[in-house]
Design an enzyme around this catalytic site. Sequence first.
Site, PDB file in Angstrom:
ATOM      1  N   GLU A  69       0.862  -1.186   0.000  1.00 56.34           N
ATOM      2  CA  GLU A  69       0.000   0.000   0.000  1.00 56.34           C
ATOM      3  C   GLU A  69       0.899   1.237   0.000  1.00 56.34           C
ATOM      4  OE1 GLU A  69      -3.454  -0.225   2.353  1.00 56.34           O
ATOM      5  OE2 GLU A  69      -3.874   1.923   2.256  1.00 56.34           O
TER       6      GLU A  69
ATOM      7  N   LYS B 275      -4.342  -0.384  14.031  1.00 57.93           N
ATOM      8  CA  LYS B 275      -5.128   0.698  13.422  1.00 57.93           C
ATOM      9  C   LYS B 275      -6.587   0.325  13.662  1.00 57.93           C
ATOM     10  CE  LYS B 275      -6.263   2.724   8.877  1.00 57.93           C
ATOM     11  NZ  LYS B 275      -5.817   2.957   7.492  1.00 57.93           N
TER      12      LYS B 275
ATOM     13  N   GLU C 141     -10.755   4.597   8.919  1.00 55.89           N
ATOM     14  CA  GLU C 141     -10.910   4.263   7.501  1.00 55.89           C
ATOM     15  C   GLU C 141     -11.495   2.859   7.325  1.00 55.89           C
ATOM     16  OE1 GLU C 141      -6.959   5.140   5.901  1.00 55.89           O
ATOM     17  OE2 GLU C 141      -7.572   7.230   5.647  1.00 55.89           O
TER      18      GLU C 141
ATOM     19  N   ARG D  45      -2.558   3.375  17.010  1.00 52.26           N
ATOM     20  CA  ARG D  45      -2.550   4.555  16.125  1.00 52.26           C
ATOM     21  C   ARG D  45      -3.697   5.516  16.444  1.00 52.26           C
ATOM     22  NH1 ARG D  45      -2.713   4.037  10.536  1.00 52.26           N
ATOM     23  NH2 ARG D  45      -0.870   5.209   9.934  1.00 52.26           N
TER      24      ARG D  45
ATOM     25  N   ARG E  27     -11.812  17.598  10.055  1.00 51.12           N
ATOM     26  CA  ARG E  27     -10.979  16.394  10.194  1.00 51.12           C
ATOM     27  C   ARG E  27      -9.750  16.567  11.095  1.00 51.12           C
ATOM     28  NH1 ARG E  27      -8.813  12.447   5.294  1.00 51.12           N
ATOM     29  NH2 ARG E  27      -6.835  11.961   6.275  1.00 51.12           N
TER      30      ARG E  27
ATOM     31  N   LYS F 126       0.427  10.509  13.871  1.00 49.46           N
ATOM     32  CA  LYS F 126       1.035  11.074  12.654  1.00 49.46           C
ATOM     33  C   LYS F 126       1.492  12.499  12.945  1.00 49.46           C
ATOM     34  CE  LYS F 126      -1.348   8.445   9.088  1.00 49.46           C
ATOM     35  NZ  LYS F 126      -1.998   8.416   7.776  1.00 49.46           N
TER      36      LYS F 126
ATOM     37  N   ASP G 178      -2.746  14.370   6.851  1.00 53.06           N
ATOM     38  CA  ASP G 178      -2.256  13.049   6.441  1.00 53.06           C
ATOM     39  C   ASP G 178      -1.012  13.181   5.580  1.00 53.06           C
ATOM     40  OD1 ASP G 178      -2.005  10.384   5.947  1.00 53.06           O
ATOM     41  OD2 ASP G 178      -3.624  10.268   4.489  1.00 53.06           O
TER      42      ASP G 178
ATOM     43  N   GLU H  91       4.756   9.411  14.150  1.00 52.47           N
ATOM     44  CA  GLU H  91       4.841   8.668  12.883  1.00 52.47           C
ATOM     45  C   GLU H  91       5.100   9.629  11.724  1.00 52.47           C
ATOM     46  OE1 GLU H  91       1.706   5.666  12.138  1.00 52.47           O
ATOM     47  OE2 GLU H  91       1.699   6.314  10.061  1.00 52.47           O
TER      48      GLU H  91
ATOM     49  N   GLU I 201       3.823   9.166  -0.605  1.00 51.54           N
ATOM     50  CA  GLU I 201       2.430   9.112  -1.063  1.00 51.54           C
ATOM     51  C   GLU I 201       1.958  10.433  -1.675  1.00 51.54           C
ATOM     52  OE1 GLU I 201      -0.324   7.898   1.964  1.00 51.54           O
ATOM     53  OE2 GLU I 201      -2.066   8.257   0.692  1.00 51.54           O
TER      54      GLU I 201
ATOM     55  N   GLU J 215       6.851  21.816  -3.466  1.00 50.03           N
ATOM     56  CA  GLU J 215       5.748  22.558  -2.827  1.00 50.03           C
ATOM     57  C   GLU J 215       5.223  23.660  -3.744  1.00 50.03           C
ATOM     58  OE1 GLU J 215       6.756  24.466   0.874  1.00 50.03           O
ATOM     59  OE2 GLU J 215       4.652  24.495   1.504  1.00 50.03           O
TER      60      GLU J 215
HETATM   61  C1  GCV Z   1      -2.385   2.393   5.430  1.00 54.28           C
HETATM   62  C2  GCV Z   1      -3.874   7.350   4.359  1.00 54.28           C
HETATM   63  C3  GCV Z   1      -3.374   6.486   3.227  1.00 54.28           C
HETATM   64  C4  GCV Z   1      -3.730   5.023   3.455  1.00 54.28           C
HETATM   65  C5  GCV Z   1      -3.157   4.585   4.808  1.00 54.28           C
HETATM   66  C6  GCV Z   1      -3.725   5.490   5.888  1.00 54.28           C
HETATM   67  C7  GCV Z   1      -3.139   5.165   7.248  1.00 54.28           C
HETATM   68  O1  GCV Z   1      -5.256   7.411   4.332  1.00 54.28           O
HETATM   69  O2  GCV Z   1      -3.895   6.945   2.026  1.00 54.28           O
HETATM   70  O3  GCV Z   1      -3.183   4.283   2.414  1.00 54.28           O
HETATM   71  O4  GCV Z   1      -3.460   3.244   5.074  1.00 54.28           O
HETATM   72  O5  GCV Z   1      -3.413   6.824   5.597  1.00 54.28           O
HETATM   73  O6  GCV Z   1      -2.162   5.785   7.605  1.00 54.28           O
HETATM   74  O7  GCV Z   1      -3.651   4.303   7.932  1.00 54.28           O
END
Ligand code: GCV
Length: 643
Positions: free
Chosen positions: A129, A252, A256, A289, A306, A330, A335, A357, A363, A475
Amino acid sequence: MKNRSFMYQAWLGDIENKTQTFKVVGDSTADFAMEECKHGLGNLATDNGNVTVNLATAENLPAEGFSIVGKPDDITITGGDKIGLLYGVYKFLALLRQNIDTTNISLNDKPTVDKRILNHWDNIDGSIERGYAGNSLFFRNDQLHFDADRLRDYARLLASVGINQICLNNVNVYLESAKLITEEKLPDLAKVADIFRPFGIRLIIAVHFESPVLLGGIKTADPLDEKVAEWWQNATKTVYKYIPDLVGFLMKADSEFRSGPASMGRTQAEGARPIAKALKPFGGVIYWRCFIYNCMQDWRDTETDRPKAAYDYFYPLDGKFEDNVILQVKHGPSDFQVREPNSPLLGAMQHTPQNMELQITQEYTGQQKDLYALAVQWDEVLEHPITETQTTRDIIGTDNKIIALSAVANVGDDENWTGHLLAQANLYAFARLAWNPKQTPKQLTQEWIACTFGNNLKLLEPLTEMILQSRAVYEKYNAPLGIGWMVNIHHHYGPSVDGYEYMKWGTYHRADTKEIGVDRTAAGTGYTTQYQPYVRDMYENLTTCPQDMLLYFHRLPYDYKLKEGKTLIQHIYDTHFEGVEGVEEFIKTWDSLKDFMPQVAHESVKERFVMQLENAKEWRDVVNSYFFRKTGIADEKGRKFYL
Ligand code: GCV
């Protein structure tokens, strides 16, 4: 190493040393360190070398720490333990690789943070992923599947920069990967643990909240149910039978579409409790998490915001977690965007240890096609204030609030590990920062370049400069002034200004014909009030809010005058042209460095730059055209927009 390609060796390539050869000797604690030292020295290690390398451990040094003392014919490397000694050896080899004279050297080092972690998001089918460097090094077809030699090389690569914990499987756990904690998969997982162990790297397993249901056939995963607690105890016992030094689990939950305690009316602290208790007798921890938010938002709902979610969920639970729960937060509340403030949760909790994190896999930052120096961004993350007198960097350390640093790996089975050769610098920088968060982006970048390509200044200086610039350039052609997103949906590469604008993920820029941005001040969504007063006031106030985060915190008209006197809309137009020019400059610089590296390395990066230029142009054209159409305001410089 001789039979490995330049790309594969990463920063552990052959050492060129014309004057010295080395005789490696050691005490009984030094067996593995001796092997590694000889391995790194290659042909320079001989029984009658003109420099003796003495390896030993000593109790007066800290665990994982080491000292190196050099004399003309003699180097003594001492570790606080076997792993410290190994780190000392890798440091010594790194010095030689950078052509740094080790005669008369005297240094002591030890890590600031004792949990230095890589999280792989590898799926058990072999895909990754958000992976941009091939397939998994660990899994295929729902099984552990690996090349033991390559894993050993990977372990060496990570240990050489001090990583000591690794989670192989994705935090999004599905049925087959949930089975990693069962007898079906544990024997193979234990083989991986055996490979990593001598390098001082211990495993973590990402687990599924519903495991008692999925694997145990129990009707519920309710953490308050005794059968659930008992199931976790038995499952954990089995895991430790196979991997006695497992660090613990990673979870997690409630995020999501992953299930979690909230769906059963329980808090996150209650959710973590039975698992934490099951781990305790084995000295295990659970990384829990905090990436929780409403991913089913209606874009018309302007109350829900959010970035507020993690703090709202977790802050009231401070002190309610078992003491072996470490909250994994995070660094930003959105994100892993190119620009966002730090999460207000970081450092806010007084009684709950945290693991910050980061994301090495790119990404939202160019997917290892575009060059992007994460070290530059992380330096800002570390400098982010907690109070007027304290930064995030100040609260990192084993006895502090942030007791662990983790990052999502950017590695796959591509020959050069990271897809983009220069993306190795990001992996390197994360690990070295986890070891010592005080190091600067420049030091880290130079070190990586010198270990990888040698220390010829004609290469070192321009390449350092280029890498350090790359975050700013990226950026410029991306979403403006901290607003974030504006990417193509699902895969997140390339521009789509309204891509997520009307979707359920809560990531809105809310641009209309007059204004753009989200008012997150006390008068708006109230997000700023989650920070301590100094930081709250800084973001709240238009004049003290850092300009590059204006649209994260404020909703502003397009003709709003920025500090340098430019309007916001003109800033958007200009930066998007400048971004493309920046990439064009990179290509010129890169072309000039051709003679300093193997052709294959040069060409592979050049191919990435060609893709990056296309991407930058697309961003420029899409973003500028979008805002021109929306606002009808012409570019002062009369440049042509293409869409
Ligand atoms: C592993 C974002 C990413 C997802 C990821 C998620 C997370 O939404 O797009 O791919 O999933 O973060 O950190 O859990």
